[in-house]
Design an enzyme around this catalytic site. Structure first.
Site: not given
Ligand code: FAD
Length: 499
Positions: A298, A301, A329, A364, A382, A405
């Site tokens: 993690e 990441w 969108w 998360n 987004w 995102w």
């Protein structure tokens, strides 16, 4: 060499020459605090302390450079607490923290001029606009004969130190992680400097209270105060609490009703604790191999997100996959407002959005679900969700927020494919089966039995009445039908031009 990317000199460093301003007392060193609001394992501070001359400590609130990505409201609340704690820690050594507001490319040279400082040091940040600004500041100081150094305090591996064999950047997380792990353990963290020599001169600074970082009426920060203790001590207390439960990390980290994750992200973002400190403390204190491996993954990441932002400076605004540039969108102000307020009628989504509003954080797993819901069920860009998170998260981080995102939307690096659409009901039933999380944040549903909690609209009238739930009154009907929304999103995706 300790200096890194933000000066990238193509010519050798010039030999330092004395500061231009003539002063009688020893010329001080200016330590510019940024996202490294701690004393321990702070290489810029350690370097300055080791030199001998007195220190000036400064922090600059530079909204101008950050532009649209200036700190959001929750981050400003955090910053205030963190600066108060840092000022106390420095004050214990007699060092005042000078606060200034404005473009750092003007403010920092002003401070150097006014104090006659002979050197300036800082720890690097990696946001594109900040790196650009710092490169200019560094070059100007060097031209002016001021000694200037920057260091790495906030990453295990700076982006330009992890490259493919061809010298490029990694696009796939697994390969990036393996390359990081192949480098061996990161260097061990340093402690706090034993002593700091304060500068005795006089420099005007702002009062923190004038920066208006506090929340105004209504006081939405009550939940933030209940949840968090910004500052270096608060960060270490968080880590200690995490160690108590960390053996369950690998198994439990996906379940939002279980306090199994570290809660370190805002502390890491503001640099109250550094990743080297966390890595080595976990090596020493987290005996469970699998928990440690997953936890390190993690942390990596986070590194990967920084790596990707460095490679793709427009990551916060532009989809990495160009196919998404013309995504159709939808206009849906009401849907967006319902999502922001936690009133979508999907209990797990609403719980997450309310947790975010109250505490400035969201688990998360639930972040993935609410982000997918906004982008795929409601077909909102987004970037809209990214902006809402930016304002409301205490851990809002340009790289991690934009990266994630894009990942959820399906257009980012190593992203979840667009057609993988989280089912908010199935996610709730799987990851909050006993309803601990939903009952906490959506108390109006608390009395429903577990098997109905994630689908109140399917509950028989008798169960709704027994639980005191009146759909459309005490809790909304779903604002969109899952099956219809899924098919609509998939059809829009399929209609996108092929690359
Ligand atoms: P732990 O599980 O204890 O993990 C330890 C540390 O690893 C975290 O503190 C964090 O620094 C890092 N980390 C864990 N997961 C990720 C991840 N997916 N990406 C990057 N770093 C990670 N994280 C932020 O720090 N800032 C953000 O603005 C942010 N925005 C996000 C937006 C979306 C849509 C999603 C899906 C995720 C986002 N994340 C963000 C990542 C992740 O949700 C948080 O880092 C994590 O929930 C923080 O909780 P923790 O400290 O208890 O994590």
């Amino acid at each position: 060499m300790i200096d890194g990317h933000d000066h990238i000199p193509t010519t050798p460093d010039p030999i330092p020459t004395p500061a231009k301003t003539i002063v009688t007392a020893p010329a001080p060193i200016l330590v510019w605090f940024r996202r490294d609001l701690r004393l321990a394992d702070n290489p810029a501070l350690a370097w300055a302390a080791a030199q001998g001359p007195p220190l000036i400590a400064a922090y600059v609130l530079d909204d101008e450079t950050l532009g649209p990505w200036r700190l959001g409201a929750a981050s400003r609340w955090w910053l205030k607490g963190s600066l108060e704690r840092l000022a106390e820690s420095l004050g214990a050594h007699g060092v005042s923290l000078i606060l200034r507001r404005g473009n750092a490319s003007r403010v920092i040279p002003d401070l150097v001029k006014a104090s006659g400082a002979r050197a300036v040091v800082w720890n690097r940040c990696y946001e594109p606009a900040v790196m650009e600004r710092d490169t200019v500041i560094k070059a100007a100081f060097r031209d002016g004969g001021i000694d200037v150094h920057s260091f790495n305090a906030s990453l295990l591996h700076e982006p330009w130190t992890v490259t493919t064999k061809a010298g490029g950047s990694y696009k796939v997380y697994g390969r990036f992680r393996d390359a990081c792990l192949a480098k061996g353990e990161p260097p061990p963290p340093a402690g706090k400097p034993a002593t700091l020599t304060p500068w005795r001169g006089d420099l005007a600074g702002d009062a923190l209270v004038d920066w208006c970082l506090r929340t105004t009426s209504p006081d939405w920060a009550e939940g933030l105060r209940e949840t968090w203790s910004p500052g270096e001590d608060g960060a270490h207390e968080r880590f200690d609490d995490f160690i108590d439960v960390a053996t369950g990390y690998a198994a439990d980290r996906d379940f939002p009703g279980i306090a199994a994750t570290s809660g370190l992200s805002p502390h890491l973002h503001f640099g109250e604790i550094g990743p080297r400190q966390i890595w080595h403390a976990a090596l020493a204190r987290l005996p469970d191999d699998s928990a440690r491996r997953v936890f390190f993954n993690e942390l990596l990441w986070r590194e990967f997100a920084a790596h990707v932002l460095h490679d793709q400076p427009d990551l916060p605004e532009v989809p990495m996959n160009g196919r998404f540039a013309d995504f159709p969108w939808r206009e849906d102000g009401a849907g967006l407002a319902a999502w922001q307020r936690g009133q979508t009628g999907y209990p797990l989504v609403d719980a997450g959005m309310r947790e975010l509003w109250h505490t400035g954080i969201m688990h998360n797993r639930v972040r993935m679900v609410v982000a997918s819901f906004l982008v795929k069920h409601l077909m909102q860009p987004w970037q809209t969700g990214e902006a809402w998170f930016w304002d409301t998260l205490v851990d809002a981080d340009l790289a991690s927020n934009a990266f994630n995102w894009q990942w959820v939307a399906g257009c980012g690096a190593d992203a979840a494919p667009y057609f993988r659409i989280f089912n908010p009901v199935a996610q709730g039933q799987r990851f909050d089966a006993n309803g601990t999380y939903v009952r906490r944040w959506v108390p109006e549903l608390a009395a429903l039995p577990d098997k109905l909690l994630h689908t109140p609209w399917l509950a028989p009238a008798i169960d709704l009445a027994a639980a005191g739930v009146v759909l459309g009154k005490t809790y909304p009907h779903p604002i969109v039908d899952h099956k219809m929304a899924r098919e609509r999103a998939l059809a829009a995706f399929k209609a996108l031009p092929r690359p």
